[in-house]
Design a protein around this motif. Structure first.
Motif, PDB file in Angstrom:
ATOM      1  N   GLY A  41       0.784  -1.221   0.000  1.00 28.06           N
ATOM      2  CA  GLY A  41       0.000   0.000   0.000  1.00 28.06           C
ATOM      3  C   GLY A  41       0.819   1.275   0.000  1.00 28.06           C
ATOM      4  N   LYS A  42       2.124   1.145  -0.090  1.00 30.12           N
ATOM      5  CA  LYS A  42       3.015   2.313  -0.082  1.00 30.12           C
ATOM      6  C   LYS A  42       3.875   2.303  -1.334  1.00 30.12           C
ATOM      7  N   GLY A  43       4.457   3.466  -1.635  1.00 28.02           N
ATOM      8  CA  GLY A  43       5.426   3.509  -2.710  1.00 28.02           C
ATOM      9  C   GLY A  43       6.792   3.066  -2.203  1.00 28.02           C
ATOM     10  N   PRO A  44       7.704   2.689  -3.115  1.00 31.12           N
ATOM     11  CA  PRO A  44       9.059   2.323  -2.685  1.00 31.12           C
ATOM     12  C   PRO A  44       9.763   3.511  -2.024  1.00 31.12           C
TER      13      PRO A  44
ATOM     14  N   ARG B   9      -6.343   6.873  -5.093  1.00 30.54           N
ATOM     15  CA  ARG B   9      -5.548   5.713  -4.699  1.00 30.54           C
ATOM     16  C   ARG B   9      -6.057   4.456  -5.394  1.00 30.54           C
ATOM     17  N   TYR B  33       8.449  11.604 -12.398  1.00 30.62           N
ATOM     18  CA  TYR B  33       8.421  10.354 -13.157  1.00 30.62           C
ATOM     19  C   TYR B  33       7.088   9.644 -12.944  1.00 30.62           C
ATOM     20  N   TYR B  35       5.917   5.582 -13.093  1.00 33.84           N
ATOM     21  CA  TYR B  35       6.283   4.189 -13.263  1.00 33.84           C
ATOM     22  C   TYR B  35       5.014   3.337 -13.259  1.00 33.84           C
ATOM     23  N   GLN B  37       3.750  -0.476 -12.328  1.00 36.24           N
ATOM     24  CA  GLN B  37       4.189  -1.623 -11.535  1.00 36.24           C
ATOM     25  C   GLN B  37       3.129  -2.700 -11.533  1.00 36.24           C
ATOM     26  N   GLN B  88      -0.776  -0.826 -11.373  1.00 31.56           N
ATOM     27  CA  GLN B  88      -0.517   0.217 -10.388  1.00 31.56           C
ATOM     28  C   GLN B  88       0.416   1.236 -11.024  1.00 31.56           C
ATOM     29  N   LEU B  90       2.802   4.485 -10.263  1.00 37.02           N
ATOM     30  CA  LEU B  90       3.551   5.164  -9.209  1.00 37.02           C
ATOM     31  C   LEU B  90       4.163   6.444  -9.750  1.00 37.02           C
ATOM     32  N   PHE B 105       8.816   8.428  -3.886  1.00 38.67           N
ATOM     33  CA  PHE B 105       7.635   7.888  -4.539  1.00 38.67           C
ATOM     34  C   PHE B 105       6.366   8.271  -3.791  1.00 38.67           C
ATOM     35  N   GLY B 106       5.275   8.395  -4.556  1.00 44.03           N
ATOM     36  CA  GLY B 106       3.957   8.465  -3.962  1.00 44.03           C
ATOM     37  C   GLY B 106       3.478   7.070  -3.605  1.00 44.03           C
ATOM     38  N   ALA B 107       2.291   6.991  -3.010  1.00 44.18           N
ATOM     39  CA  ALA B 107       1.748   5.704  -2.555  1.00 44.18           C
ATOM     40  C   ALA B 107       1.144   4.900  -3.698  1.00 44.18           C
TER      41      ALA B 107
END
Lengths: 111, 114
Positions: A41-44, B9, B33, B35, B37, B88, B90, B105-107
């Motif tokens: 649920g989080k980004g890296p 989200r 950026y 991305y 995923q 997903q 990102l 990164f965002g969530a």
């Protein structure tokens, strides 16, 4: 063509054990090698990074080992804890340019 | 506390709909950026920007488009969503120069196209 190969895909380690994740790269021009940690649920998030002029970098329980001749680098998590359970991504880049990520390793640390 | 925000989200939409994924950062970073995923797959760069009015395509071909009218804002748009766009997404940002490799990164925005 995958430029950064990461293994294993998943890893189960007992609490207190050592977690080891390996990555291999192809482009010898890469000069920056970070590891990112991603919780569900989080980004890296950046965990630790190394440049090729050193063979090892340690931050707390996390250590990167770097082998330039073999074009490999690895992440070692000492005294692994359940809170370390996450997906870990290695990456590589030319300094200042876009990162190329590995496929990720899902780590589960069991009590 | 997040310094890079993504909305929505989660999004479930039907085929053919137009969608925009929003991304905003408060750090004043020049580079941004997007991305893509998928489970068990590496992060694929689909778009990036070096600053206002700068946009470039990434390594992975994508039917989406982006714009960078303001430093802090980098939205991604799909004109006609298809099930193959389910993934997903990102958003990330970084400084220019020496800090360019440190991504924040965002969530993420998880998109499902039915």
């Amino acid at each position: 063509q995958q430029q950064v190969k990461q293994s294993p895909q998943s890893l189960i380690v007992q609490k207190g054990g050592i977690s080891i994740i390996n990555c291999a790269y192809e482009n010898t021009a890469f000069d920056y090698f970070p590891w990112y940690q991603q919780f569900p649920g989080k980004g890296p998030a950046l965990l630790i990074a190394i440049r090729p002029d050193v063979s090892e970098k340690k931050e707390g329980r996390f250590t990167i080992s770097f082998n330039k001749s073999a074009k490999q680098f690895s992440l070692h998590i000492m005294d692994s804890q359940p809170g370390d359970s996450a997906t870990y991504f290695c990456a590589a880049s030319l300094f200042g340019y876009q990162l190329t990520f590995g496929k990720g390793t899902k780590l589960s640390v069991i009590p | 506390e997040a310094d890079i925000y993504q909305t929505p989200r989660y999004l479930v939409i039907g085929t053919g709909k137009k969608i925009t994924l929003e991304c905003s950062q408060t750090m004043g970073h020049d580079k941004m950026y997007w991305y893509q995923q998928d489970p068990g797959m590496e992060l694929h760069l689909i778009h990036y920007s070096y600053g206002v009015n700068s946009t470039e395509k990434g390594d992975l071909s994508s039917e989406s488009t982006v714009s960078r009218i303001r430093t802090e804002h980098f939205p991604l748009t799909l004109e006609s969503a298809r099930p193959s766009h389910t993934s997903q997404y990102l958003c990330a940002s970084s400084e220019a120069g020496a800090g360019a490799n440190v991504l924040t990164f965002g969530a993420g925005s998880r998109l499902t196209v039915l």
